[in-house]
Design an enzyme around this catalytic site. Structure first.
Site, mmCIF file in Angstrom:
data_model
loop_
_atom_site.group_PDB
_atom_site.id
_atom_site.type_symbol
_atom_site.label_atom_id
_atom_site.label_comp_id
_atom_site.label_asym_id
_atom_site.label_seq_id
_atom_site.Cartn_x
_atom_site.Cartn_y
_atom_site.Cartn_z
ATOM 1 N N ASP A 9 46.593 19.878 -110.873
ATOM 2 C CA ASP A 9 45.621 19.643 -110.574
ATOM 3 C C ASP A 9 45.534 21.527 -110.063
ATOM 4 O O ASP A 9 46.129 22.160 -109.306
ATOM 5 C CB ASP A 9 46.198 19.943 -108.360
ATOM 6 C CG ASP A 9 44.976 19.623 -107.696
ATOM 7 O OD1 ASP A 9 43.439 19.809 -107.973
ATOM 8 O OD2 ASP A 9 45.013 18.931 -106.552
ATOM 9 N N ASP A 104 39.831 18.683 -112.262
ATOM 10 C CA ASP A 104 40.601 19.038 -111.537
ATOM 11 C C ASP A 104 41.735 18.505 -111.910
ATOM 12 O O ASP A 104 42.581 19.604 -111.288
ATOM 13 C CB ASP A 104 40.364 20.196 -110.643
ATOM 14 C CG ASP A 104 39.602 19.378 -109.944
ATOM 15 O OD1 ASP A 104 40.238 17.698 -109.368
ATOM 16 O OD2 ASP A 104 40.015 19.566 -108.194
ATOM 17 N N GLU A 105 41.839 17.552 -111.832
ATOM 18 C CA GLU A 105 43.153 17.099 -112.092
ATOM 19 C C GLU A 105 43.803 15.839 -112.848
ATOM 20 O O GLU A 105 42.933 15.132 -113.317
ATOM 21 C CB GLU A 105 43.832 17.008 -110.165
ATOM 22 C CG GLU A 105 42.582 15.545 -110.319
ATOM 23 C CD GLU A 105 43.368 14.929 -109.258
ATOM 24 O OE1 GLU A 105 44.389 15.015 -108.357
ATOM 25 O OE2 GLU A 105 42.183 14.326 -108.009
#
Length: 467
Positions: A9, A104-105
């Site tokens: 993350d 983003d993860e």
């Protein structure tokens, strides 16, 4: 052999991208998001989070918490998308298959870690983070465990900028004290059922018998949650198809009979869908509102904007203009809001404060047959900017270029003067210069240039132009 699933993350991703490309913002409380009256925080730096600011919070509330030092930056999604592609290019090269959850993860299950010790897993994760930091300049956190659930919880424990590995024999030390709502799949309804049974923590759920779980939650969902609570999570890591629509809807026990009740229901669904849209990292062009009446008629109406946006005020205003009320259609039992036409690149809106005025959908013809959708488009409906705004040309945080000073961003404009800070990812804190508002040497710039990744863009066929 020991299975290891890892969850990566990126830390405060949107704000970190802004601090990366604009050195002046490093160490400052940055709020990324809409600047209009109904603007919402899309991302907050850790410096801003110390004051209680967070993503999906109304911007006016976040600014009040942070105080005078808050720096509000208009989102630059083209920059975030490019940074995300470069980050996950590194992750995929090292880990192989990656299950992306959002911009983003993502999850990974590297073959190299099958049967590895916790120490070896930690070293592997640290090396991955170090490469990401060296190549992109962005911080990340990694969690590792026997399955997705524990890996994701682990990455939360690792933040910011760290690694948290959960050995199998230690996973209940982590899981058991956590509130049961931390489990994947436990929403308000399930949480309420569990609370009525006296189940407050994950450990409480794990302690139930299989029969108790089946009776209270069902043989399918209940057992799945029970297994997760016991640390059993064999879900595979596999690529996900990119979502084409993001939605949220709620069914109400009592019929909605007033305009105020329907308005509140639209806000509830719109806010929920918008939180997921922000996490997704794309903008939406089409807004839809779904209603199911007490007699089970379903009405769905949609409206398509001329550009993709994640601005909450714009999306909510569109939803309200599509709404119908009990006086028109009778008692309402379900209200849902969905966003579709999702795009990574969105039009750079020169006047974000005018977004809500652009949306003027005509009254669509409504078909009351189940599942039939009527729609309208904004393509032929445009609102021109007022002359005084149009002449201004520059807005705060806009990317600009000057042939002598290079790439910069607008810090402020007014009274015929525009102030620009000249800096990029590869520079130190830049100097500020002031120019006449109509200086011919000052021109709008491609936001991607602030990354200074020309070689990577060339190698990967990346451009800053919308297609």
């Amino acid at each position: 052999m020991q299975r290891w699933v890892l969850h990566i993350d990126m830390d405060a991703f949107f704000a970190s991208c802004e601090q990366l490309t604009r050195p002046t913002l490093r160490g400052r409380p940055v709020l990324v998001g809409g600047v209009s009256g109904r603007g919402v925080v899309a991302g907050a730096s850790y410096e801003a989070r110390k004051f209680g600011a967070r993503s999906a919070m109304p911007m006016h509330q976040a600014k009040a918490r942070v105080g005078f030092g808050a720096v509000v930056v208009t989102p630059r999604h083209i920059v975030y998308s490019a940074a995300s592609r470069r980050v996950f290019q590194i992750v995929e090269k090292r880990a192989g298959i990656v299950e992306r959850l959002s911009i983003d993860e993502g999850f990974m299950e590297p073959e190299a870690l099958v049967g590895a010790t916790p120490e070896e897993v930690k070293q592997w994760a640290e090396e991955l983070r170090a490469e990401i930091k060296e190549v992109t300049g962005l911080p990340s956190s990694v969690g590792a465990g026997s399955g997705k659930q524990i890996a994701k919880i682990g990455s939360g424990e690792a933040k910011p900028d760290g690694v948290f590995v959960v050995p199998v024999d230690k996973q209940h030390d982590l899981l058991d004290p956590l509130p049961v709502g931390a489990l994947w799949g436990v929403g308000p309804v399930t949480g309420s059922k569990l609370a009525s049974m006296g189940v407050e923590t994950i450990g409480d759920l794990a302690a139930l018998t299989q029969k108790e779980v089946e009776i209270s939650l069902g043989a399918t969902i209940g057992i799945s949650l029970w297994n997760l609570a016991r640390g059993i999570d064999d879900r595979p890591v596999e690529p996900r198809a990119e979502a084409k629509q993001i939605s949220q809807e709620h069914t109400y026990e009592k019929d909605l009979l007033t305009r105020q009740q329907v308005d509140a229901a639209i806000i509830r669904s719109a806010e929920g869908a918008h939180r997921r849209l922000l996490k997704d990292g794309r903008g939406a062009r089409t807004v839809s509102v779904k209603l199911r009446m007490a007699d089970f008629r379903i009405e769905s109406r949609s409206y398509t904007l001329s550009y993709a946006t994640d601005d909450y005020a714009t999306l909510e205003a569109t939803a309200f203009r599509l709404a119908r009320y009990p006086g028109e259609v009778g008692p309402i039992r379900l209200v849902g809001v969905s966003f579709s036409g999702l795009e990574e690149s969105r039009q750079d809106i020169l006047f974000p404060e005018l977004d809500q005025q652009i949306i003027v959908p005509p009254a669509p013809d409504t078909d009351y047959e189940v599942g039939v959708q009527s729609s309208s488009s904004s393509e032929s409906t445009q609102v021109e900017a007022p002359q005084d705004v149009a002449l201004s040309m520059w807005r705060a945080t806009q990317d600009v270029y000057h042939p002598e000073y290079g790439h910069g961003w607008v810090q402020g404009a007014g009274h015929g003067v525009v102030s620009v800070r000249f800096e990029t990812r590869s520079t130190t804190k830049g100097r500020t210069k002031s120019f006449s508002m109509d200086d011919p040497d000052l021109t709008p710039a491609d936001p991607l240039d602030s990354l200074d990744w020309a070689d990577w863009f060339a190698e990967n066929g990346e451009t800053g132009d919308d297609e």
